[in-house]
Design a protein around this motif. Structure first.
Motif, PDB file in Angstrom:
ATOM      1  N   ASP A 167      22.559  72.556  32.899  1.00 11.68           N
ATOM      2  CA  ASP A 167      22.771  73.668  33.826  1.00 11.68           C
ATOM      3  C   ASP A 167      24.114  73.575  34.525  1.00 11.68           C
ATOM      4  O   ASP A 167      24.507  74.496  35.232  1.00 11.68           O
ATOM      5  N   ALA A 168      24.827  72.461  34.337  1.00 11.67           N
ATOM      6  CA  ALA A 168      26.076  72.216  35.052  1.00 11.67           C
ATOM      7  C   ALA A 168      27.287  72.441  34.153  1.00 11.67           C
ATOM      8  O   ALA A 168      27.236  72.186  32.945  1.00 11.67           O
ATOM      9  N   ILE A 169      28.371  72.895  34.741  1.00 10.78           N
ATOM     10  CA  ILE A 169      29.613  73.111  33.995  1.00 10.78           C
ATOM     11  C   ILE A 169      30.078  71.810  33.360  1.00 10.78           C
ATOM     12  O   ILE A 169      30.422  71.756  32.177  1.00 10.78           O
ATOM     13  N   ALA A 170      30.071  70.734  34.150  1.00 13.52           N
ATOM     14  CA  ALA A 170      30.509  69.435  33.640  1.00 13.52           C
ATOM     15  C   ALA A 170      29.594  68.952  32.518  1.00 13.52           C
ATOM     16  O   ALA A 170      30.050  68.322  31.554  1.00 13.52           O
ATOM     17  N   GLY A 171      28.305  69.255  32.614  1.00 11.19           N
ATOM     18  CA  GLY A 171      27.364  68.846  31.591  1.00 11.19           C
ATOM     19  C   GLY A 171      27.556  69.578  30.278  1.00 11.19           C
ATOM     20  O   GLY A 171      27.463  68.987  29.198  1.00 11.19           O
ATOM     21  N   VAL A 172      27.815  70.877  30.355  1.00 14.72           N
ATOM     22  CA  VAL A 172      28.091  71.648  29.135  1.00 14.72           C
ATOM     23  C   VAL A 172      29.338  71.111  28.443  1.00 14.72           C
ATOM     24  O   VAL A 172      29.354  70.914  27.223  1.00 14.72           O
ATOM     25  N   GLU A 173      30.380  70.845  29.223  1.00 14.36           N
ATOM     26  CA  GLU A 173      31.614  70.305  28.630  1.00 14.36           C
ATOM     27  C   GLU A 173      31.357  68.945  27.989  1.00 14.36           C
ATOM     28  O   GLU A 173      31.855  68.665  26.891  1.00 14.36           O
ATOM     29  N   ALA A 174      30.571  68.108  28.650  1.00 15.56           N
ATOM     30  CA  ALA A 174      30.251  66.796  28.095  1.00 15.56           C
ATOM     31  C   ALA A 174      29.498  66.918  26.777  1.00 15.56           C
ATOM     32  O   ALA A 174      29.762  66.176  25.822  1.00 15.56           O
ATOM     33  N   ALA A 175      28.560  67.857  26.701  1.00 12.16           N
ATOM     34  CA  ALA A 175      27.806  68.066  25.467  1.00 12.16           C
ATOM     35  C   ALA A 175      28.714  68.468  24.319  1.00 12.16           C
ATOM     36  O   ALA A 175      28.608  67.940  23.204  1.00 12.16           O
ATOM     37  N   LYS A 176      29.617  69.391  24.589  1.00 16.85           N
ATOM     38  CA  LYS A 176      30.521  69.854  23.528  1.00 16.85           C
ATOM     39  C   LYS A 176      31.484  68.744  23.108  1.00 16.85           C
ATOM     40  O   LYS A 176      31.792  68.594  21.931  1.00 16.85           O
ATOM     41  N   ARG A 177      31.934  67.947  24.079  1.00 12.83           N
ATOM     42  CA  ARG A 177      32.831  66.830  23.757  1.00 12.83           C
ATOM     43  C   ARG A 177      32.102  65.752  22.958  1.00 12.83           C
ATOM     44  O   ARG A 177      32.728  64.999  22.202  1.00 12.83           O
ATOM     45  N   ALA A 178      30.781  65.685  23.108  1.00 11.80           N
ATOM     46  CA  ALA A 178      29.979  64.737  22.333  1.00 11.80           C
ATOM     47  C   ALA A 178      29.692  65.240  20.920  1.00 11.80           C
ATOM     48  O   ALA A 178      29.121  64.510  20.107  1.00 11.80           O
ATOM     49  N   GLY A 179      30.065  66.485  20.624  1.00  7.49           N
ATOM     50  CA  GLY A 179      29.816  67.061  19.314  1.00  7.49           C
ATOM     51  C   GLY A 179      28.402  67.573  19.145  1.00  7.49           C
ATOM     52  O   GLY A 179      27.893  67.665  18.018  1.00  7.49           O
ATOM     53  N   MET A 180      27.760  67.930  20.257  1.00  7.76           N
ATOM     54  CA  MET A 180      26.369  68.371  20.240  1.00  7.76           C
ATOM     55  C   MET A 180      26.252  69.865  20.536  1.00  7.76           C
ATOM     56  O   MET A 180      27.131  70.440  21.181  1.00  7.76           O
ATOM     57  N   SER A 181      25.183  70.463  20.075  1.00 10.38           N
ATOM     58  CA  SER A 181      24.868  71.834  20.466  1.00 10.38           C
ATOM     59  C   SER A 181      24.370  71.825  21.900  1.00 10.38           C
ATOM     60  O   SER A 181      23.883  70.805  22.401  1.00 10.38           O
ATOM     61  N   CYS A 182      24.472  72.975  22.573  1.00 11.87           N
ATOM     62  CA  CYS A 182      24.096  73.000  23.989  1.00 11.87           C
ATOM     63  C   CYS A 182      23.436  74.321  24.363  1.00 11.87           C
ATOM     64  O   CYS A 182      23.947  75.399  24.041  1.00 11.87           O
ATOM     65  N   ILE A 183      22.306  74.204  25.045  1.00 15.91           N
ATOM     66  CA  ILE A 183      21.637  75.333  25.686  1.00 15.91           C
ATOM     67  C   ILE A 183      21.843  75.182  27.184  1.00 15.91           C
ATOM     68  O   ILE A 183      21.541  74.127  27.752  1.00 15.91           O
ATOM     69  N   ALA A 184      22.360  76.218  27.819  1.00 17.45           N
ATOM     70  CA  ALA A 184      22.600  76.177  29.260  1.00 17.45           C
ATOM     71  C   ALA A 184      21.640  77.113  29.973  1.00 17.45           C
ATOM     72  O   ALA A 184      21.379  78.222  29.507  1.00 17.45           O
ATOM     73  N   VAL A 185      21.135  76.658  31.107  1.00 13.72           N
ATOM     74  CA  VAL A 185      20.230  77.434  31.941  1.00 13.72           C
ATOM     75  C   VAL A 185      20.959  77.774  33.240  1.00 13.72           C
ATOM     76  O   VAL A 185      21.599  76.916  33.841  1.00 13.72           O
ATOM     77  N   THR A 186      20.839  79.017  33.686  1.00 10.68           N
ATOM     78  CA  THR A 186      21.605  79.477  34.848  1.00 10.68           C
ATOM     79  C   THR A 186      20.889  79.177  36.170  1.00 10.68           C
ATOM     80  O   THR A 186      20.862  80.001  37.079  1.00 10.68           O
ATOM     81  N   THR A 187      20.332  77.985  36.269  1.00 14.27           N
ATOM     82  CA  THR A 187      19.634  77.602  37.498  1.00 14.27           C
ATOM     83  C   THR A 187      20.604  77.449  38.664  1.00 14.27           C
ATOM     84  O   THR A 187      20.324  77.891  39.784  1.00 14.27           O
ATOM     85  N   THR A 188      21.746  76.812  38.401  1.00 16.73           N
ATOM     86  CA  THR A 188      22.683  76.488  39.482  1.00 16.73           C
ATOM     87  C   THR A 188      24.059  77.109  39.298  1.00 16.73           C
ATOM     88  O   THR A 188      24.894  77.004  40.206  1.00 16.73           O
ATOM     89  N   ASN A 189      24.307  77.718  38.150  1.00 10.67           N
ATOM     90  CA  ASN A 189      25.604  78.348  37.889  1.00 10.67           C
ATOM     91  C   ASN A 189      25.404  79.678  37.178  1.00 10.67           C
ATOM     92  O   ASN A 189      24.463  79.824  36.389  1.00 10.67           O
ATOM     93  N   PRO A 190      26.290  80.651  37.420  1.00  7.50           N
ATOM     94  CA  PRO A 190      26.163  81.938  36.729  1.00  7.50           C
ATOM     95  C   PRO A 190      26.564  81.830  35.265  1.00  7.50           C
ATOM     96  O   PRO A 190      27.287  80.909  34.852  1.00  7.50           O
ATOM     97  N   GLU A 191      26.093  82.788  34.491  1.00 11.52           N
ATOM     98  CA  GLU A 191      26.327  82.779  33.045  1.00 11.52           C
ATOM     99  C   GLU A 191      27.802  82.682  32.691  1.00 11.52           C
ATOM    100  O   GLU A 191      28.179  81.964  31.748  1.00 11.52           O
ATOM    101  N   GLU A 192      28.656  83.371  33.439  1.00 16.23           N
ATOM    102  CA  GLU A 192      30.064  83.452  33.033  1.00 16.23           C
ATOM    103  C   GLU A 192      30.777  82.116  33.035  1.00 16.23           C
ATOM    104  O   GLU A 192      31.770  81.948  32.308  1.00 16.23           O
ATOM    105  N   VAL A 193      30.316  81.146  33.807  1.00 19.61           N
ATOM    106  CA  VAL A 193      30.996  79.843  33.816  1.00 19.61           C
ATOM    107  C   VAL A 193      30.334  78.843  32.866  1.00 19.61           C
ATOM    108  O   VAL A 193      30.786  77.703  32.742  1.00 19.61           O
ATOM    109  N   LEU A 194      29.278  79.280  32.162  1.00 10.60           N
ATOM    110  CA  LEU A 194      28.571  78.404  31.227  1.00 10.60           C
ATOM    111  C   LEU A 194      28.748  78.835  29.776  1.00 10.60           C
ATOM    112  O   LEU A 194      28.059  78.344  28.890  1.00 10.60           O
ATOM    113  N   ARG A 195      29.693  79.743  29.537  1.00 10.10           N
ATOM    114  CA  ARG A 195      29.814  80.337  28.201  1.00 10.10           C
ATOM    115  C   ARG A 195      30.299  79.386  27.119  1.00 10.10           C
ATOM    116  O   ARG A 195      30.256  79.721  25.930  1.00 10.10           O
TER     117      ARG A 195
END
Length: 221
Positions: A167-195
Motif C-alpha cells: 500500500d506504500a509508495i516505497a513498498g511498490v518501488e521495492a517490489a519492482k526493484r526486486a523484479g516482482m509483480s505488485c498489487i497495490a491497495v489504496t488504503t493509505t495512498n491515492p491511486e495516482e501515486v501507486l501506478r
C-alpha cells in the motif's frame, strides 16, 4: 522451483488499517521530545522502517542510541493502541484462504519490528496462513528490495514468481526493484501515486478471482 509461486504481504495498510495508530504513536513519542510530526510527512514515509522515518525527519547524524530508544518507545505505544482494536481489511481472509488452497507459498515482508508483526498477526488470528514472517527492521529500508528478496529466498520461490501486496509508495518501488509483480491497495495512498504497481485496487475484495495467477502468467508469456 520454477513451478512454485509466492505472495509476499506487506502488513500495515494491507492486512489491517493501522495507519492512524502508527501516526498517533509517532506524535505521542516525538512531541514529548519537542519534535513536530505532521500527517503530510507521515504519509510520505509510510512503509519505511523507523531508521528511514527518523533519518528523513532529523537527518543522518542521529545517534544509534537515540534511534533505538525512540523506536522502542514508538513501537510500544503502537502495540498499546492496536490491542483489541484491529480487524482484517476487506478481502484479506478470503484471499489468504484461496491462495493457500491454490498452493501459494506466503510470507510477511514488513518493515515493522518482529514484536509488532507477532502482535498484529495474532490479533488478526492469521498466523497459520504464512510460511515465514520476516521483519526488515535490520535491513535497508524500502524502497530497497532487500526485504522482498530475503522473503522470496526463505519461501524458496524465484522473484519472478512472486506477487507483492503493498500500500506504500516505497513498498511498490521495492517490489519492482526486486523484479516482482505488485498489487497495490489504496488504503493509505491515492491511486495516482501507486501506478508503478501492476494492479491498483481500492480493496482486495475488488480483485478478480484470477488476479494473482494472471500476473504470474503474464510474466511467462
Amino acid at each position: 522451483m520454477a513451478s512454485r509461486k509466492g505472495v509476499l504481504w506487506d502488513m500495515d495498510g494491507v492486512l489491517a488499517d493501522t495507519g492512524e495508530a502508527h501516526y498517533q504513536a509517532w506524535v505521542e513519542v516525538l512531541s514529548a521530545l519537542g519534535i513536530d510530526f505532521s500527517r503530510e510527512f507521515f504519509r510520505g514515509t509510510f512503509g519505511m522502517n523507523n531508521r528511514g522515518v527518523l533519518t528523513s525527519l532529523l537527518g543522518e547524524d542521529i545517534t544509534t542510541q537515540f534511534l533505538a530508544e525512540t523506536s522502542h518507545r514508538k513501537e510500544e505505544e503502537f502495540r498499546r493502541l492496536v490491542h483489541g482494536r484491529v480487524k482484517p481489511l476487506p478481502g484479506v481472509l478470503d484471499w489468504l484462504s484461496i491462495l493457500r488452497g491454490e498452493g501459494f507459498q506466503m510470507g510477511i515482508a514488513s518493515s515493522a519490528p518482529p514484536a509488532n508483526i507477532d502482535a498484529l498477526i495474532d490479533e488478526l488470528e492469521i498466523r497459520p496462513y504464512f510460511d515465514v514472517l520476516v521483519s526488515g527492521v535490520d535491513m535497508p529500508g524500502k524502497p530497497d528490495p532487500a526485504l522482498f528478496l530475503e522473503v522470496a529466498r526463505r519461501i524458496d520461490v524465484p522473484p519472478t514468481r512472486c506477487v507483492v501486496v503493498e500500500d506504500a509508495i516505497a513498498g511498490v518501488e521495492a517490489a519492482k526493484r526486486a523484479g516482482m509483480s505488485c498489487i497495490a491497495v489504496t488504503t493509505t495512498n491515492p491511486e495516482e501515486v501507486l501506478r508503478a504497481a501492476d494492479v491498483v485496487v481500492c480493496r482486495l475484495d475488488a480483485l478478480p478471482a484470477t488476479a494473482f495467477d494472471h500476473l504470474l502468467d503474464e510474466r511467462e508469456s
